[in-house]
Write a protein that holds these residues in place. Sequence first.
Motif, short mmCIF file in Angstrom:
data_model
loop_
_atom_site.label_atom_id
_atom_site.label_comp_id
_atom_site.label_asym_id
_atom_site.label_seq_id
_atom_site.Cartn_x
_atom_site.Cartn_y
_atom_site.Cartn_z
N ILE A 195 0.89 -1.21 -0.06
CA ILE A 195 0.14 -0.07 0.03
C ILE A 195 0.78 1.22 -0.01
O ILE A 195 0.56 2.05 -0.78
N THR A 196 2.02 1.16 0.87
CA THR A 196 2.79 2.55 1.11
C THR A 196 3.37 2.67 -0.45
O THR A 196 3.61 3.85 -0.86
N ALA A 197 3.78 1.52 -1.18
CA ALA A 197 4.43 1.73 -2.56
C ALA A 197 3.59 2.59 -3.48
O ALA A 197 4.29 3.06 -4.34
N VAL A 198 2.24 2.52 -3.34
CA VAL A 198 1.70 3.18 -4.61
C VAL A 198 1.07 4.73 -4.13
O VAL A 198 0.37 5.31 -4.98
N VAL A 199 1.28 5.09 -2.86
CA VAL A 199 0.82 6.24 -2.28
C VAL A 199 1.00 7.48 -3.30
O VAL A 199 0.24 8.37 -3.91
N ASP A 200 2.37 7.45 -3.81
CA ASP A 200 2.84 8.41 -4.98
C ASP A 200 2.10 8.39 -6.26
O ASP A 200 2.50 9.36 -6.94
N GLY A 201 1.47 7.51 -6.36
CA GLY A 201 0.62 7.37 -7.49
C GLY A 201 -0.53 8.16 -7.67
O GLY A 201 -1.49 8.04 -8.85
N LEU A 202 -0.88 8.58 -6.64
CA LEU A 202 -2.24 9.40 -6.58
C LEU A 202 -2.19 10.74 -7.39
O LEU A 202 -1.08 11.39 -7.24
N SER A 203 -3.08 11.12 -7.72
CA SER A 203 -3.19 12.57 -8.22
C SER A 203 -3.27 13.61 -7.19
O SER A 203 -3.45 13.37 -6.12
N HIS A 204 -3.26 14.93 -7.63
CA HIS A 204 -3.73 15.79 -6.64
C HIS A 204 -5.09 15.66 -6.13
O HIS A 204 -5.98 15.25 -6.88
N ARG A 205 -5.12 15.84 -4.88
CA ARG A 205 -6.69 15.58 -4.11
C ARG A 205 -6.90 14.08 -4.54
O ARG A 205 -8.20 13.70 -4.16
N GLY A 206 -5.85 13.21 -4.65
CA GLY A 206 -6.20 11.86 -4.66
C GLY A 206 -6.54 11.17 -3.45
O GLY A 206 -6.11 11.85 -2.27
N GLU A 207 -7.24 10.13 -3.43
CA GLU A 207 -7.80 9.29 -2.21
C GLU A 207 -7.27 8.02 -2.10
O GLU A 207 -7.65 7.19 -3.05
N GLN B 14 3.81 13.61 1.89
CA GLN B 14 3.29 12.96 0.55
C GLN B 14 1.45 13.51 0.61
O GLN B 14 1.19 13.26 -0.66
N LEU B 15 1.07 13.83 1.68
CA LEU B 15 -0.29 14.05 1.61
C LEU B 15 -0.41 15.38 1.61
O LEU B 15 -1.27 15.94 0.85
N LEU B 16 0.30 16.25 2.26
CA LEU B 16 0.26 17.73 2.07
C LEU B 16 0.19 18.50 0.93
O LEU B 16 -0.58 19.11 0.52
N MET B 17 1.47 18.16 0.36
CA MET B 17 1.60 18.91 -0.80
C MET B 17 0.68 18.94 -2.16
O MET B 17 0.55 19.82 -2.91
N SER B 18 0.03 17.84 -2.23
CA SER B 18 -0.91 17.54 -3.27
C SER B 18 -2.20 17.32 -2.72
O SER B 18 -3.18 17.01 -3.49
N GLY B 19 -2.40 17.52 -1.40
CA GLY B 19 -3.79 17.57 -0.83
C GLY B 19 -4.27 16.21 -0.74
O GLY B 19 -5.83 16.00 -0.99
N ARG B 20 -3.56 14.99 -0.57
CA ARG B 20 -4.25 13.94 -0.79
C ARG B 20 -4.67 13.31 0.57
O ARG B 20 -4.58 13.90 1.66
N VAL B 21 -5.73 12.38 0.51
CA VAL B 21 -6.59 11.84 1.55
C VAL B 21 -6.41 10.43 1.60
O VAL B 21 -6.36 9.43 0.74
N VAL B 22 -6.17 9.93 2.96
CA VAL B 22 -6.17 8.44 3.16
C VAL B 22 -7.35 8.10 4.16
O VAL B 22 -7.67 8.65 5.18
N ARG B 23 -8.02 7.22 3.63
CA ARG B 23 -9.28 6.79 4.60
C ARG B 23 -9.47 5.42 4.69
O ARG B 23 -9.22 4.57 3.67
#
Length: 339
Positions: free
Chosen positions: A246-258, A275-284
């Motif tokens: 799971i960790t290995a794919v996080v940077d594959g999210l787009s901006h505001r990706g979830e 990894q989350l702040l700069m692109s506004g990503r969300v982990v749920r």
Amino acid sequence: MYRVAQVGNVGGEFEIAEREVQQPGPGHVRIAVEACGICHSDDLFVHAAVPGIEFPVVPGHEIAGRIDELGDGTGEKGWQVGDRVAVGWFGGSCGHCTPCRQGDFIVCQNLKVPGWAYDGGFAETVTAPADALARVPDALSAADAGPMACAGVTVFNGLRRSAGRPGDLVAVLGIGGLGHLGVQYAAAMGFETVAIARGAGKADFAKQLGAHHYIDSTGDTPAADALQSMGGAKVILATAGNSAAITAVVDGLSHRGELVVIGADPEPMGINPVQLLMSGRVVRGHPSGTAQDVVDTMEFSALHGIRPMTEALPLDQVNEAYQKMLSGSARFRMVLTPR
């Protein structure tokens, strides 16, 4: 009398035992179990890895069958003997905790999970609260409907309640017991669907499930980079129970990706705040679903021809079926057929 498959002590083997048939209490029904899926989370109960487990324990929370007898008050709620029903991880709610009073029943603080709060579906009959019942469409067999009540609804809800919209790039990490359903649902919901798994040999299978793209996570190009080459995933549905994957794919999210996590692993994920702040990503994290969510899942599945891949064995072969689930040697969902 009816038969159950029970475990007598922590981590023990299953044994077949007989129980006296009881009249269902007020607000409950007795179900003649036709099929019950074996979920990896059943192992939590067998090994007493959650609080409040009492032995002997009868697991099973992917139940499908027919109502055999009504308790007081259930007929007035529209249920009849002979109705086809399913009961999943959501086995009833307390109705009085704060989440329930807010209408968020699946995170009830006193959630009644079959196999934990009461005897589960590794049995010929099970008694369950009426608020846990999901009506099974005629198009689905019991062996199809049982896994939909936990595995199916978890994946379906994880996608439909995500940030993804039709046309968005959505990736499903893992195409096993949860992921093979996730790919089918994602494609049917209109997402540009990416399947991510280990090995180039799974590409054809992913395409058969409906994936538009396949990424081999063991290939030369990291999965996150491969996703970014497609523009980045709006949603990654993490069905693999592997924190490192799971960790290995996080940077594959787009901006505001979830990142929607439904694969369970006690190990921590290695995600840092940047990894989350700069692109506004969300982990749920996403739990299962209520009885109505199970109905929605089954009806959507019937409409789009989506089915779990299952292997069925009779109740007497519960130990073999259980070990096949644990080892991963089974088809994607093992199902017991008590009757």
